[in-house]
Design a protein around this motif. Structure first.
Motif, short mmCIF file in Angstrom:
data_model
loop_
_atom_site.label_atom_id
_atom_site.label_comp_id
_atom_site.label_asym_id
_atom_site.label_seq_id
_atom_site.Cartn_x
_atom_site.Cartn_y
_atom_site.Cartn_z
N VAL A 1 0.87 -1.10 0.17
CA VAL A 1 -0.02 0.04 -0.08
C VAL A 1 0.96 1.10 0.22
O VAL A 1 1.54 1.56 0.97
CB VAL A 1 -0.88 0.04 1.05
N LYS A 2 1.01 1.79 -1.10
CA LYS A 2 1.88 3.11 -1.25
C LYS A 2 1.35 4.44 -0.65
O LYS A 2 2.15 5.17 -0.40
CB LYS A 2 2.15 3.25 -2.52
N GLN A 3 -0.09 4.46 -0.65
CA GLN A 3 -0.51 5.63 0.02
C GLN A 3 -1.74 5.38 1.16
O GLN A 3 -2.92 5.49 0.88
CB GLN A 3 -1.20 6.63 -0.92
N ALA A 4 -1.26 4.88 2.53
CA ALA A 4 -2.19 4.59 3.38
C ALA A 4 -2.43 5.87 4.40
O ALA A 4 -1.54 6.72 4.21
CB ALA A 4 -1.53 3.36 3.99
N GLN A 5 -3.30 6.18 4.83
CA GLN A 5 -3.51 7.19 5.77
C GLN A 5 -4.59 6.50 6.93
O GLN A 5 -5.67 6.09 6.82
CB GLN A 5 -4.28 8.27 4.85
N PHE A 6 -4.04 6.99 8.23
CA PHE A 6 -4.84 6.96 9.29
C PHE A 6 -5.46 8.48 9.56
O PHE A 6 -4.84 9.35 9.77
CB PHE A 6 -4.07 6.89 10.52
N ARG A 7 -6.89 8.36 9.42
CA ARG A 7 -7.53 9.66 9.43
C ARG A 7 -8.49 9.68 10.84
O ARG A 7 -8.85 8.62 11.37
CB ARG A 7 -8.68 9.81 8.23
N PRO A 8 -8.25 10.68 11.52
CA PRO A 8 -9.07 10.66 13.02
C PRO A 8 -10.43 10.36 12.56
O PRO A 8 -11.23 10.77 11.70
CB PRO A 8 -9.01 12.05 13.20
N ASN A 9 -11.09 9.77 13.57
CA ASN A 9 -12.38 9.27 13.48
C ASN A 9 -13.30 9.95 14.64
O ASN A 9 -12.86 9.94 15.81
CB ASN A 9 -12.47 7.68 13.83
N GLU A 10 -14.44 10.27 14.39
CA GLU A 10 -15.28 10.83 15.25
C GLU A 10 -15.97 9.95 15.96
O GLU A 10 -16.72 8.94 15.46
CB GLU A 10 -16.32 11.73 14.65
N LYS A 11 -15.68 9.82 17.33
CA LYS A 11 -15.78 8.59 17.99
C LYS A 11 -17.40 8.60 18.62
O LYS A 11 -17.99 9.75 19.15
CB LYS A 11 -14.95 8.43 19.25
N THR A 12 -18.19 7.69 18.33
CA THR A 12 -19.75 7.49 18.67
C THR A 12 -19.91 7.12 20.11
O THR A 12 -20.77 7.27 20.77
CB THR A 12 -20.50 6.93 17.82
N ASP A 13 -18.73 6.06 20.42
CA ASP A 13 -18.77 5.75 21.78
C ASP A 13 -17.22 5.28 22.42
O ASP A 13 -16.44 5.50 21.24
CB ASP A 13 -19.63 4.53 22.03
N GLU A 14 -17.08 4.98 23.54
CA GLU A 14 -15.53 4.88 23.89
C GLU A 14 -14.86 3.62 23.41
O GLU A 14 -13.74 3.55 23.27
CB GLU A 14 -15.78 4.73 25.55
N LYS A 15 -15.62 2.67 22.69
CA LYS A 15 -15.04 1.57 22.06
C LYS A 15 -14.55 1.98 20.73
O LYS A 15 -14.15 1.10 20.06
CB LYS A 15 -15.84 0.38 22.36
N ALA A 16 -15.32 2.84 19.98
CA ALA A 16 -15.04 3.16 18.54
C ALA A 16 -13.68 3.57 18.75
O ALA A 16 -12.82 4.04 19.45
CB ALA A 16 -15.84 4.24 18.31
N PRO A 17 -13.13 3.16 17.39
CA PRO A 17 -11.70 3.51 17.18
C PRO A 17 -11.30 4.91 16.97
O PRO A 17 -12.17 5.70 16.69
CB PRO A 17 -11.35 2.74 15.63
N ASP A 18 -10.23 5.41 17.43
CA ASP A 18 -9.53 6.80 17.24
C ASP A 18 -9.26 7.17 15.91
O ASP A 18 -9.23 8.43 15.44
CB ASP A 18 -8.44 6.94 18.26
N PHE A 19 -8.90 6.30 15.03
CA PHE A 19 -8.61 6.51 13.58
C PHE A 19 -9.10 5.37 12.96
O PHE A 19 -9.25 4.24 13.33
CB PHE A 19 -7.01 6.43 13.53
N ARG A 20 -9.37 5.68 11.49
CA ARG A 20 -9.70 4.58 10.45
C ARG A 20 -8.61 4.46 9.42
O ARG A 20 -8.10 5.72 9.16
CB ARG A 20 -11.06 5.10 9.87
N LEU A 21 -8.35 3.78 8.81
CA LEU A 21 -7.17 3.21 8.12
C LEU A 21 -7.73 3.26 6.61
O LEU A 21 -8.42 2.29 6.33
CB LEU A 21 -6.21 2.32 8.26
N PHE A 22 -7.24 3.97 5.54
CA PHE A 22 -7.78 3.93 4.45
C PHE A 22 -6.46 4.08 3.24
O PHE A 22 -5.37 4.32 3.58
CB PHE A 22 -8.34 5.45 3.92
N ALA A 23 -6.74 3.43 2.18
CA ALA A 23 -5.94 3.32 1.09
C ALA A 23 -6.77 3.52 -0.21
O ALA A 23 -7.72 2.97 -0.44
CB ALA A 23 -5.52 1.96 0.62
N GLY A 24 -6.48 4.93 -0.58
CA GLY A 24 -7.48 5.34 -1.69
C GLY A 24 -8.70 5.83 -0.94
O GLY A 24 -9.05 6.37 0.21
N GLY A 25 -9.92 5.37 -1.62
CA GLY A 25 -11.18 5.35 -0.76
C GLY A 25 -11.65 4.17 -0.03
O GLY A 25 -12.72 4.07 0.43
#
Length: 103
Positions: free
Chosen positions: A26-50
C-alpha cells in the motif's frame, strides 16, 4: 518484530505513509481521525485511496509511551493483522509481531 510500514504525522492529526509485506503493498495509506460515537470506537480509521481496511486505538505502553494499536483487515486477508504505530527516528513505524499461542 518487523517494521511493515513508515508514516509521518500531518498537521490535521492524520498519519500518511506506506505499508509493505510479502503480500501487501500500500503506497498511500492514511490513518484519518475518527469521530468517536462511543468509548470503544476507534480513534482512527485506516484508508488506502477510498477503501477502508483498518482501525486504530490510542494506547499507552507500560513504559508510558503513546502508540496506536492497529487492526488491518480486508476480505483478501486470511485473518486480521494486528500491529502498533510507534515513534521512530524519522517519523512513525508500523511494527508487527506474531502473537504467541497459549500452551
Amino acid at each position: 518484530m518487523a517494521t511493515i510500514g513508515t508514516f509521518t504525522k500531518n498537521v490535521d492529526g492524520s498519519y500518511a505513509g506506506t505499508i509493505k509485506t510479502l503480500s501487501l503493498n500500500v503506497k498511500q495509506a492514511q490513518f484519518r481521525p475518527n469521530e468517536k460515537t462511543d468509548e470503544k470506537a476507534p480513534d482512527f480509521r485506516l484508508f488506502a485511496g477510498g477503501a477502508e481496511f483498518g482501525a486504530a486505538w490510542k494506547k499507552t505502553s507500560r513504559e508510558n509511551r503513546d502508540y496506536l494499536s492497529v487492526k488491518l483487515d480486508d476480505p483478501s486477508f486470511p485473518t486480521a493483522i494486528y500491529a502498533s504505530l510507534v515513534d521512530a527516528e524519522d517519523g512513525y513505524a508500523l511494527v508487527w509481531s506474531r502473537s504467541r499461542a497459549a500452551h
